[in-house]
Write an enzyme that holds these catalytic residues in place. Structure first.
Site, short mmCIF file in Angstrom:
data_model
loop_
_atom_site.label_atom_id
_atom_site.label_comp_id
_atom_site.label_asym_id
_atom_site.label_seq_id
_atom_site.Cartn_x
_atom_site.Cartn_y
_atom_site.Cartn_z
N HIS A 194 27.46 14.47 18.08
CA HIS A 194 26.49 14.47 16.98
C HIS A 194 27.08 13.70 15.79
O HIS A 194 28.23 13.29 15.81
CB HIS A 194 26.08 15.90 16.57
CG HIS A 194 27.05 16.62 15.70
ND1 HIS A 194 26.66 17.53 14.74
CD2 HIS A 194 28.41 16.59 15.65
CE1 HIS A 194 27.72 18.02 14.14
NE2 HIS A 194 28.80 17.47 14.66
N CYS A 247 32.22 13.62 8.97
CA CYS A 247 31.17 14.10 9.88
C CYS A 247 30.03 13.09 10.00
O CYS A 247 29.15 13.24 10.85
CB CYS A 247 30.61 15.43 9.40
SG CYS A 247 31.86 16.72 9.36
N HIS A 255 30.83 11.84 16.66
CA HIS A 255 31.99 12.60 17.12
C HIS A 255 31.41 13.75 17.94
O HIS A 255 30.22 13.72 18.25
CB HIS A 255 32.85 13.08 15.94
CG HIS A 255 32.19 14.09 15.06
ND1 HIS A 255 31.23 13.75 14.13
CD2 HIS A 255 32.30 15.43 14.99
CE1 HIS A 255 30.80 14.83 13.52
NE2 HIS A 255 31.43 15.87 14.03
N HIS A 268 31.89 18.05 19.86
CA HIS A 268 32.48 19.39 19.86
C HIS A 268 32.26 20.08 21.21
O HIS A 268 31.31 19.79 21.93
CB HIS A 268 31.83 20.26 18.78
CG HIS A 268 32.04 19.77 17.39
ND1 HIS A 268 33.26 19.84 16.77
CD2 HIS A 268 31.20 19.18 16.50
CE1 HIS A 268 33.16 19.34 15.55
NE2 HIS A 268 31.92 18.92 15.36
N ASP A 297 24.08 20.08 26.86
CA ASP A 297 25.41 19.82 27.43
C ASP A 297 25.56 18.36 27.84
O ASP A 297 24.73 17.82 28.58
CB ASP A 297 25.63 20.72 28.65
CG ASP A 297 27.08 20.64 29.11
OD1 ASP A 297 27.98 20.49 28.28
OD2 ASP A 297 27.28 20.70 30.34
N HIS A 298 26.63 17.74 27.35
CA HIS A 298 26.91 16.33 27.62
C HIS A 298 25.77 15.44 27.11
O HIS A 298 25.43 14.43 27.73
CB HIS A 298 27.21 16.09 29.11
CG HIS A 298 28.58 16.59 29.49
ND1 HIS A 298 28.85 17.93 29.63
CD2 HIS A 298 29.75 15.95 29.75
CE1 HIS A 298 30.14 18.07 29.96
NE2 HIS A 298 30.71 16.91 30.04
N GLU A 358 31.36 26.06 16.32
CA GLU A 358 31.54 24.62 16.40
C GLU A 358 33.00 24.25 16.59
O GLU A 358 33.34 23.35 17.33
CB GLU A 358 30.98 23.98 15.13
CG GLU A 358 30.84 22.47 15.23
CD GLU A 358 30.43 21.85 13.91
OE1 GLU A 358 29.34 21.27 13.84
OE2 GLU A 358 31.19 21.93 12.92
#
Lengths: 136, 136, 136, 136, 136, 136
Positions: D14, D33, D39, D41, D79-80, D126
């Site tokens: 994100h 950010c 980037h 998480h 996810d991914h 996070e």
């Protein structure tokens, strides 16, 4: 209303010791926690704030600003210190996890409010087997 | 040959301080770790032994017996103590994680051998961000 | 009012099995949790109590005393046991995490009150992916 | 009334970016950010439901069914993935942890109710140092 | 000889993508890790060095200096970045955990030697379920 | 040469019991681990393989394929089972962590080799305080 939690850490020495009691009384009540030459912990501090999500940032509060407050008011005053001897805001208080959590609340409550949110909980972990929570 | 690890924990105070140096030198080298009134940690100790599996028990060594050795020789002497002041086997040594790991090795090496296995590694965790390993 | 939590651990076997149902029904509903020869877990128990801080100790309650209560009433009766077969206070109850948390609450509620504080929450972790909380 | 929590995990990219702002404004407010190329998480999601224990199963709800709901409505969609670009239910929303937690609540609230219990809390972690909780 | 480990963390986006392959080949081999719009992780980096204990400090190396090296050479270049696009030392390399661990080794090996100790291991954790170790 | 580790988990019941001994002998040697009606654990299994990085994938081995091998040969045979009664590859062996680690090595060694890499270590964690490592 949504809740946001920030973890910070500090390593400190302390002993549990009531200055009004004799050595014997302190050792009878506090056991090994009253070791005269101190012991210490890796404390973990979880500060939870609550508020509305600001639509332009998606934040309750900027975590960087919250972290600055916690570091200035708490971590810098406790990290690598002796809680009984070195920490002005613990002066005259028994250095228990309970008292420390309440004192941390008082250190940050107003500055958290200045950030536009509300302090909800101070959680303080002393070991992997015990922690304290204070909600004001 | 198989390896078995036992974790034990102790909470202790210390400071990094070279007795041959002035206060200024200690603070210049050790920074906040040289706080005069001490600080402290929740140490985690991982003791790894190696040996053959005994067919009648399926054990390298009885974990209860290994735990007794570690507790008698290490934990009881360090837990809720001041590493610089209260611990005979650290007398005259700088209270660094490195020196403490080596000293713990020396405390238990022979008693582990008496249990019929061999000491392989002493790992000592000072914070979630640093640890030391000593293999003799 | 402040909250204090103590973690204790126990390792136990169980199966999810309704004695009023056939084998087929049990397997259809509980799946692999109904394995006839049992399976087991490392349970983590978090007991939270609440109360006022006593000024002479800085404590809500002495953690050592709280730990004794949890060990005598819960851990000694569950650790290295079969929850379905060996635990009197689970007799006739389905050995789910939910039922176990409620039964643990009932085991300790009065003895926690005798310590001068109030039981607030029993949290029971069965795996790293699931836990139950009961507030009475 | 008892509370049951299920943990699920997803790894996503994100950036924090307000589409109404210039690059400079985004970088001034969101700092690193707002890295343009994203980037990411390892998010941990804790879904807590509440309800009565059903006597024939000892369950509030079957964890397998709860897990299916969370996976179908949340994990498979995040996810991914890139939270800003790939996730229909985050379209037009700032990809903050706060907004994501609220959106996850909305994704699962009705389907949890269909399971016979009530959604109580969505907690989203996070990093090891920050998490958000939403109670509806 | 003793071993010292320092943990650092960074959050980054990446995708597994072989530039010599078609989209279909990439998706066939890398599955969801080849999501075109990236995904990401909270990476944990454990750097282990070895050396002799210096008698005047009790240190192999000053952890603060080791941390500066890791931050300057690795964390600042990876944290809140896209590993495929933003990181000069990963240019032209597949962004796998294996390749990243080797590249991190090359980034810090000489600077660790300049600190008077020897790089022993780079361990890189991508999720709670997988990690890579490189010993040079 | 680089090392890759995959974590998998299983929950199982067992007891430590030597079939050649009387009840009294078993209880004298194994203590509470010899509870007749079993107890159990959340086991964590870390499988480490070593090999060269394949330039076209950046992988030693595809983690998904490694995970399939571990699940087919180990997890499906142990998860929600009784190690003493339900697991063919533990038949006639004492259900100690040491014996289980060796048996897991034998279960997967050849299938790992078929994936183009080499099995390096089987690490098995029984509780947060003890684990075993086997290197063949």
């Amino acid at each position: 209303m949504i809740y946001l939690t920030r973890r910070e850490r500090f390593n400190a020495a302390h002993k549990l010791w009531n200055l009004d009691w004799s050595d014997e009384e302190n050792k009878a009540v506090f056991g090994k926690c009253a070791n005269e030459n101190w012991h210490g912990h890796n404390y973990q501090l979880f500060v939870t704030v609550k508020g509305e999500i600001k639509p332009e940032t998606g934040y309750i509060v900027d975590l960087k600003e919250l972290s600055v407050v916690i570091n200035e008011e708490v971590v810098e005053k406790l990290d690598h210190k002796n809680i009984n001897l070195d920490v002005p805001f613990m002066k005259g208080k028994l250095a228990s996890t309970e008292n420390l959590a309440v004192a941390i609340w008082n250190q940050i409550e107003n500055r958290v409010a200045d950030l536009g949110c509300q302090l909800h909980c101070v959680k303080l972990t002393e070991t992997e087997n015990n922690y304290v929570e204070f909600y004001g």
